[in-house]
Motif scaffolding. Structure first.
Motif, PDB file in Angstrom:
ATOM      1  N   SER C  47      57.928  83.756  85.304  1.00 31.04           N
ATOM      2  CA  SER C  47      59.069  83.040  84.751  1.00 31.04           C
ATOM      3  C   SER C  47      59.823  83.956  83.787  1.00 31.04           C
ATOM      4  O   SER C  47      59.223  84.562  82.903  1.00 31.04           O
ATOM      5  N   GLY C  48      61.123  84.089  83.982  1.00 34.78           N
ATOM      6  CA  GLY C  48      61.929  84.931  83.110  1.00 34.78           C
ATOM      7  C   GLY C  48      61.998  86.383  83.549  1.00 34.78           C
ATOM      8  O   GLY C  48      62.566  87.224  82.860  1.00 34.78           O
ATOM      9  N   GLN C  96      68.627  76.666  91.683  1.00 34.78           N
ATOM     10  CA  GLN C  96      67.435  76.146  91.020  1.00 34.78           C
ATOM     11  C   GLN C  96      67.696  74.743  90.440  1.00 34.78           C
ATOM     12  O   GLN C  96      66.819  73.900  90.435  1.00 34.78           O
ATOM     13  N   HIS C  97      68.924  74.525  89.974  1.00 35.59           N
ATOM     14  CA  HIS C  97      69.219  73.215  89.387  1.00 35.59           C
ATOM     15  C   HIS C  97      70.124  72.363  90.277  1.00 35.59           C
ATOM     16  O   HIS C  97      70.866  71.523  89.802  1.00 35.59           O
ATOM     17  N   HIS C 206      57.686  80.285  93.697  1.00 39.86           N
ATOM     18  CA  HIS C 206      56.451  80.449  92.936  1.00 39.86           C
ATOM     19  C   HIS C 206      55.255  80.065  93.776  1.00 39.86           C
ATOM     20  O   HIS C 206      54.128  80.167  93.338  1.00 39.86           O
TER      21      HIS C 206
ATOM     22  N   PHE D  98      63.803  68.400  82.586  1.00 41.24           N
ATOM     23  CA  PHE D  98      63.654  69.022  81.259  1.00 41.24           C
ATOM     24  C   PHE D  98      64.293  68.217  80.125  1.00 41.24           C
ATOM     25  O   PHE D  98      63.670  67.964  79.115  1.00 41.24           O
ATOM     26  N   LEU D 100      66.499  69.084  77.837  1.00 41.62           N
ATOM     27  CA  LEU D 100      66.534  69.783  76.546  1.00 41.62           C
ATOM     28  C   LEU D 100      67.874  69.546  75.862  1.00 41.62           C
ATOM     29  O   LEU D 100      68.871  69.257  76.518  1.00 41.62           O
ATOM     30  N   SER D 146      70.649  77.117  77.280  1.00 41.95           N
ATOM     31  CA  SER D 146      71.509  77.626  78.353  1.00 41.95           C
ATOM     32  C   SER D 146      71.226  79.085  78.663  1.00 41.95           C
ATOM     33  O   SER D 146      71.644  79.592  79.684  1.00 41.95           O
ATOM     34  N   SER D 149      65.747  80.968  81.520  1.00 37.64           N
ATOM     35  CA  SER D 149      65.501  80.817  82.951  1.00 37.64           C
ATOM     36  C   SER D 149      64.889  79.444  83.185  1.00 37.64           C
ATOM     37  O   SER D 149      64.467  78.761  82.243  1.00 37.64           O
ATOM     38  N   GLY D 150      64.848  79.033  84.459  1.00 33.38           N
ATOM     39  CA  GLY D 150      64.333  77.709  84.790  1.00 33.38           C
ATOM     40  C   GLY D 150      62.935  77.475  84.238  1.00 33.38           C
ATOM     41  O   GLY D 150      62.652  76.442  83.614  1.00 33.38           O
ATOM     42  N   GLY D 151      62.067  78.423  84.459  1.00 30.42           N
ATOM     43  CA  GLY D 151      60.688  78.275  84.008  1.00 30.42           C
ATOM     44  C   GLY D 151      60.576  78.252  82.490  1.00 30.42           C
ATOM     45  O   GLY D 151      59.734  77.549  81.923  1.00 30.42           O
ATOM     46  N   GLN D 152      61.439  79.017  81.855  1.00 32.63           N
ATOM     47  CA  GLN D 152      61.419  79.028  80.391  1.00 32.63           C
ATOM     48  C   GLN D 152      61.821  77.665  79.854  1.00 32.63           C
ATOM     49  O   GLN D 152      61.207  77.133  78.920  1.00 32.63           O
ATOM     50  N   LYS D 153      62.835  77.064  80.473  1.00 28.02           N
ATOM     51  CA  LYS D 153      63.247  75.731  80.044  1.00 28.02           C
ATOM     52  C   LYS D 153      62.091  74.753  80.180  1.00 28.02           C
ATOM     53  O   LYS D 153      61.835  73.928  79.303  1.00 28.02           O
ATOM     54  N   ARG D 155      58.980  75.329  80.101  1.00 23.75           N
ATOM     55  CA  ARG D 155      57.943  75.539  79.099  1.00 23.75           C
ATOM     56  C   ARG D 155      58.361  75.004  77.734  1.00 23.75           C
ATOM     57  O   ARG D 155      57.529  74.513  76.973  1.00 23.75           O
TER      58      ARG D 155
ATOM     59  N   VAL E 125      69.141  63.417  77.893  1.00 25.41           N
ATOM     60  CA  VAL E 125      68.710  63.826  76.562  1.00 25.41           C
ATOM     61  C   VAL E 125      68.525  62.591  75.666  1.00 25.41           C
ATOM     62  O   VAL E 125      67.590  62.526  74.872  1.00 25.41           O
ATOM     63  N   HIS E 222      77.045  76.156  72.716  1.00 25.61           N
ATOM     64  CA  HIS E 222      76.060  77.008  73.394  1.00 25.61           C
ATOM     65  C   HIS E 222      76.024  76.565  74.833  1.00 25.61           C
ATOM     66  O   HIS E 222      75.101  75.900  75.259  1.00 25.61           O
ATOM     67  N   GLN E 223      77.075  76.867  75.514  1.00 26.30           N
ATOM     68  CA  GLN E 223      77.292  76.460  76.923  1.00 26.30           C
ATOM     69  C   GLN E 223      77.303  74.959  77.013  1.00 26.30           C
ATOM     70  O   GLN E 223      76.354  74.299  77.242  1.00 26.30           O
TER      71      GLN E 223
END
Ligand SMILES: Nc1ncnc2c1ncn2[C@@H]1O[C@H](COP(=O)(O)OP(=O)(O)OP(=O)(O)O)[C@@H](O)[C@H]1O
Ligand SMILES: Nc1ncnc2c1ncn2[C@@H]1O[C@H](COP(=O)(O)OP(=O)(O)OP(=O)(O)O)[C@@H](O)[C@H]1O
Ligand SMILES: [Mg+2]
Ligand SMILES: [Mg+2]
Lengths: 223, 260, 358, 358, 223
Positions: C47-48, C96-97, C206, D98, D100, D146, D149-153, D155, E125, E222-223
């Motif tokens: 990831s990343g 991905q999204h 993955h 996610f 976020l 923003s 990466s997808g996986g980072q989000k 996590r 959210v 931020h986007q």
């Protein structure tokens, strides 16, 4: 009835005419402003930094023009724009002549609202369209204007209501309309029932716009 | 002595006004005549007559200098709880019929468009002037709040377009004739005595159009306010006004009873 | 160059830097990548690692900081906007999204790429319907994306990407939200398109199973660089880099198995004639059958605790952990025999276990 | 009831209907589900089966059309808003998308659940930092979502869900965007929290490996209903429903292997003393070692083409496909012997193959 | 200089004062309207159908009140509201007195804009915050007002510019300001250099607002 609103009864004809004038002014200038505002609003969104047709110069010129037009007090706009009004309508007074300043009074505002509305369209979807080879025009029509439709309608409601407010000021050039009745007949002559009745009718128009708008928004909105 | 009187009247008089009257009163405030009378005058521009009258009646403005006798009457009639009192007359600004197309009122053709004010007192005044010029006849009971409906005959079938009276000079080219009050005409660089094709004169028919100073009924006996009338009619002040406005603000120094 | 004729995609010395507030991130660093027409190319990595960023360069959704990009023999960084759009029509992307249009129905989303083409409305609808059938969403044609489950959204995105009959398909974790069965049917679909229409596919995933079952080649990314690449069987069976080994072992569950086995079985309690043994064999080396040979020739009992024997892109690959019981004297001979056949073996002592397998 | 004392979650007769324009969708139908405190409960099922909808009922993000929901012994449909909020603080959720907050940094997102609690600012920051370290995102604390990466989000979402020390964690495909290694470390983290803090975990996943390696119980959903449930080993080894079997076989790759093997090997070209055989064994039945027994006792050669032998929740489970070569006469005896030990076998003829395995 | 803008030179002092009056009116009424508009806008969003504090009655009452206030022509608003102005400020004329009608003229508009801006906050959210047990107040402050900040700022720019436009109409009650100078001194008297200069200053103010606003938006986005 005659006791409560004596002057209104006497002026029934004027009220009907004024209502039509207001509807006419609002509708006609809304249509033209919608076109101009959408055009300019879209232009702002696509040319702004990061936009699909990024163009610093165009953006900054249009952006400044919009602000310029928005800075001019309406009553002065009436005057500044009268040569154009004369050219387009043939006269600078009357209901139809008032359309020109009304349009110039509202479309820059609408353009800004459209710009704000379109900024909320998901960037990912724009990217998806770009990746599918959509042209800028296609992205504008098939993505921005469509994905942003609910927001566009919402700002349109706000704008039309502001426009109705603006028509009340166009009385200065003999536009007629309910605002003129309320201010120059009712208010200036202290005939409160006239003012009151004119405002009730304006209120009804405002509510009609809001209700109809809300209904359309609900119809086009899919979360 | 002037210093002493200044002290005794430490609170200044707030005059609410609009248009050229502002300039006049700002000038008056600076004159020695004012100082001699011990008057300290401040001038405020309030563009809306209704608001100005209300503010005066409420005491937010001490005296106002903008309205005609008829406007004053209308106001008092509709606002019985909060009345104004006239302090004295100032001038008559003749309303004129202006046209870029025709030199004489008789030349105005049938079916022509004539612009008149949309504000009721100016409209009524305009209609009376049109009657005087022989273009229309009005109802017998036509008063200072008469409207277009009160036209009894309109032999030449003129079309009337009501406009905000301040835009008169700007639309002069768009209509066949337009009625413009002198304040507005002056601001548009039109001189009623030379540029109009017909205008009012001081007589009984135009007494309703004579301008006055007004204050709240509560202040009707205020000596200082009454001095303002006297001040206005001082010679050097009148000379200033005459020079500045080309004699179009015709002095009217009559007792209030003349108007009634 | 004759090379460009067969390459669908050629990335030369591509770098992408992101400028965040305080730091600069090298998401992609000097990557060279050639993908042949008709290839199915997998990209894996932590990831990343920069996978999404890299593939977004292919259709220039991401402007590279440096390098050149040749797609279908066109240097796309030099194309005029109109030409770029034409080029992009041949490259579909599954995001991905998802990036579905919320204002359009499922059907409308799938039809989107066909709008403005010469295809008639009826054909367009028919095509969208067919694709929706293929991804199992016929019933949902009139539904809006907000009313779909995660996996349903993803399938709409897949159908949309296929609608324009692309020559190249870029898929960024297109099956991550799908259940195994649906995943399998989607992969079958992609394989078939690859076979029948020579569709070139670049596929970030993955799921090692996805790589194994559909990719011909694979690249492993780490911190913006491609650290290993090649045919899937080769990379999976002879990983050169620690990271690749990690991936392979995680995907075969070997590592987990060893950990689990050693935490449940006490090697110290083994009898003298017992050992815990790890086998790893590749390709044709196992024609004979490792276990049978052990058992028959050397009289050794093999109790398999863990085995993962499968084919990767046509080659047999096996990992096995077993307790072997028998005459210690013959162990060495047996192991040597296997070794000569290309089977790697290792006796797992407590020491080895702590260091990890392979 | 004493039962409710040990149950963390109890769903009774839950149904959820969605009213779309033209149709009514029963996303969840009369589901009963009890999840014990300290359990790790997996939920699997096809895309669109109703998994997300079901778990959203647990914290009442989704109002059920009917049924009752008892979480931590509270009937949450009857709680007052303030009580519901208190109850929700003990139930964390990792969302499929996610969710976020784009206006907050990674650190800010993780700190969010702790805002307004009694925890001091310093402790809050320290806790968020610790969690970010655990999910491998320490460096990204100041970054905005923003830029991830997808996986980072994903996590970040995991770290956020853990920040409030929940008693119950609901995870909707929380590892789907993660590479195998990161997935493993996240699962380790969850396991540890489950062990140390008795965290109850409800986990939707499409990765059977995730179920196998962490869940104790599993429920299989289909079209809004739970069609099968129980301990993971039992469900995986003795699936009762066709759909479960499908899932298991897809996850063990058995089905794919059979397809692949039969497309490369021609059974008709087998020698007379050869057969293609499928083995399936569970639990302790295999102490002896199937292959060794075959080879030693019956002198049969076993060449394993495919094997997947592993432990599920402590039980050995194996699937194997092999070519066996030997004396046909002893085949039957050998097979009977295996069968008596609980090993299921089947000779794969062309006929069988067409029907599919098991 | 004196040749080009003769009247302006003579009126330098008035211009400086008028500029301050405009800034004062805009700033003061913006602050109060911001508070009221945010309050009402948030109220509309949280009480509307599907909102976190869904409440049909409150929503429909507030919604209608907003429309009601938006229907009243400004000049009539000045009059209608004058008792309140008198009560609050002690007088109905002058710069400070104009704040009350300005606030009532702009805050309903701003409330509607805020409502539209907050509608764009990602529903997922909000759900996440609800799932974490955030109270409605926490969701308002920590999610709506924060996630929606860029949009809130954008509509605030639009609103402040509209407000500057509105101050030009407050001359009717002796508010002073640049609009008054432009209209009642410059325009009415055909002293075009005064109108022009006043408008240039208004323009500068508008640009300052837009530039500052854009800068802040860029900082929070931020986007
Ligand atoms: N808001 C909604 N409105 C209408 N229908 C919905 C809504 N949300 C979900 N559905 C429908 O309910 C069914 C179950 O959806 P759900 O999201 O629970 O599936 P899932 O099991 O989580 O699937 P996946 O694995 O793809 O995420 C689907 O058919 C979906 O289309
Ligand atoms: N728009 C952006 N701005 C700044 N940094 C970014 C941006 N997009 C990605 N990055 C950074 O670049 C690196 C690579 O991101 P990328 O999305 O390519 O990873 P990935 O390999 O696709 O990961 P995953 O498997 O998690 O999706 C990450 O460290 C990420 O934080
Ligand atoms: Mg990615
Ligand atoms: Mg789901």
């Amino acid at each position: 009835m005659t006791a409560i609103i004596p002057n209104v009864i006497a002026m029934k004809g004027e009220f009907i005419q004024a209502t039509w004038e207001t509807i006419y002014m609002t509708l006609m200038s809304a249509i033209v402003s919608a076109v101009l505002g959408l055009l300019v609003g879209v232009l702002l969104v696509v040319t702004q930094p990061g936009g699909i047709l990024e163009d610093k110069l165009t953006y900054s010129v249009v952006d400044k023009l919009v602000n310029l037009l928005r800075s001019i007090p309406f009553i002065i706009l009436l005057a500044v724009i009268s040569p154009l009004t004369k050219f387009l309508i043939g006269t600078t007074v009357g209901t139809t002549a008032s359309l020109v300043p009304l349009i110039f009074g509202i479309f820059p505002f609408y353009a800004r609202q459209i710009q704000n509305a379109l900024l909320d369209v998901d960037h990912g979807v724009i990217e998806a369209a770009e990746s599918m080879g959509s042209s800028p025009l296609e992205i504008i029509f098939r993505i921005y204007l469509r994905e942003g439709l609910a927001d566009i309608l919402r700002v349109s409601i706000v704008t039309v209501i502001s426009l109705i407010g603006l028509t009340t000021m166009a009385g200065a050039i003999g536009s007629g309309g309910l605002g003129d009745v309320a201010i120059n007949i009712g208010y200036a002559r202290f005939e409160n029932d006239i003012t009151f009745t004119a405002m009730i009718i304006i209120l009804v128009l405002v509510f009609a716009v809001q209700l109809f708008g809300d209904w359309v928004v609900r119809r086009v909105e899919h979360q | 002595s002037s210093q002493a009187s200044n002290k005794s009247h430490s609170s200044s008089i707030l005059i609410g006004s609009e248009g050229s009257d502002i300039d006049i009163w700002q000038h008056i405030a600076k004159t020695d005549d004012a100082k001699k009378l011990g008057l300290k005058i401040k001038v405020k521009n309030i563009a809306d007559g209704v608001q100005l009258n209300k503010a005066t009646a409420d005491g937010d403005v001490d005296v106002n200098a903008f309205q005609s006798w008829s406007y004053y009457l209308t106001y008092n009639q509709q606002n019985k709880a909060n009345k104004l009192t006239a302090l004295g007359t100032t001038y008559l600004e003749p309303m004129g019929i202006y046209s870029k197309k025709y030199k004489n009122v008789k030349d105005i053709p049938a079916g022509a468009t004539i612009a008149i004010a949309n504000n009721p007192s100016q409209a009524a005044r305009g209609l009376i002037l049109l009657q005087k010029a022989g273009l229309i006849t009005l109802d017998k009971n036509f008063g200072y709040v008469g409207t277009l409906k009160d036209i009894k005959s309109n032999p030449k079938h003129f079309k009337f377009r009501q406009i905000d009276d301040t835009t008169g000079p700007r639309i002069i080219n768009d209509v066949d004739a337009v009625l413009i009050s002198n304040t507005v005409a002056l601001e548009g660089h039109l001189h009623v005595l030379t540029d109009s094709i017909y205008h009012e004169k001081v007589d009984q028919s135009t007494k309703d159009n004579i301008n006055i100073l007004a204050t709240s009924e509560k202040n009707k006996d205020n000596a200082n306010y009454k001095k303002l009338v006297k001040l206005y009619h001082q010679k050097d002040i009148q000379k200033y006004i005459k020079d500045k406005y080309y004699g179009t603000k015709i002095e009217v120094n009559k007792p209030l009873s003349y108007l009634k | 160059m004759s090379e460009t004729v067969t390459n669908a995609i050629e990335l030369n010395n591509i770098s992408v830097n992101f400028q965040n507030h305080d730091q600069e991130i090298d998401a992609v660093k000097n990557v060279d990548l050639q993908i042949k027409r008709g290839d199915i190319y997998g990209i894996i990595g932590y990831s990343g690692a920069g996978k999404s960023t890299l593939v977004r360069v292919i259709n220039l959704l991401q402007q590279p900081t440096q390098g050149s990009v040749i797609v279908n023999n066109q240097e796309i960084l030099k194309l005029k906007p109109v030409e770029l759009r034409q080029a992009r029509k041949k490259v579909s992307m599954i995001f991905q999204h998802f990036n579905l249009m919320k204002s359009r129905t499922v059907q409308g989303n799938v039809e989107y790429p066909l709008l403005g083409t010469k295809i008639s409305k009826a054909d367009r609808q028919a095509k969208a319907e067919k694709l929706l059938r293929l991804v199992g969403l016929s019933e949902y044609a009139g539904t809006y994306p907000s009313q779909l489950s995660g996996g349903q959204k993803q399938r709409v995105a897949i159908a949309r990407a296929l609608a324009s009959d692309p020559e190249i398909l870029i898929s960024d974790e297109a099956t991550s939200a799908l259940d195994p069965k649906t995943t399998k049917s989607i992969l079958e679909l992609l394989k078939q398109l690859n076979r029948d229409l020579d569709l070139t596919i670049v596929l970030i995933t993955h799921e090692m199973q996805v790589i194994k079952s559909i990719c011909h080649n694979v690249a492993v990314m780490d911190a913006g660089e491609i650290i290993e690449r090649g045919p899937v069987a080769k990379v999976f069976t002879e990983p050169q880099q620690k990271l690749t080994t990690d991936f392979v072992e995680t995907s075969t569950n070997v590592k987990e198995a060893i950990e689990r086995i050693t935490s449940t079985i006490k090697i110290s309690e083994f009898k003298d004639n017992q050992e815990l043994m790890y086998f790893n064999f590749i390709g044709n080396s196992t024609k004979q059958g490792v276990v049978s040979e052990f058992s028959q020739k050397y009289g050794i009992d093999v109790n398999i605790l863990f085995a993962n024997i499968d084919q990767i892109d046509g080659e047999n690959v096996g990992y096995m952990i077993a307790v072997i019981t028998g005459d210690l004297a013959v162990f060495n001979a047996a192991i040597q025999r296997l070794s000569s056949e290309g089977v790697k073996t290792r006796i797992l002592t407590n020491d080895v276990l702590e260091g990890g397998a392979a």
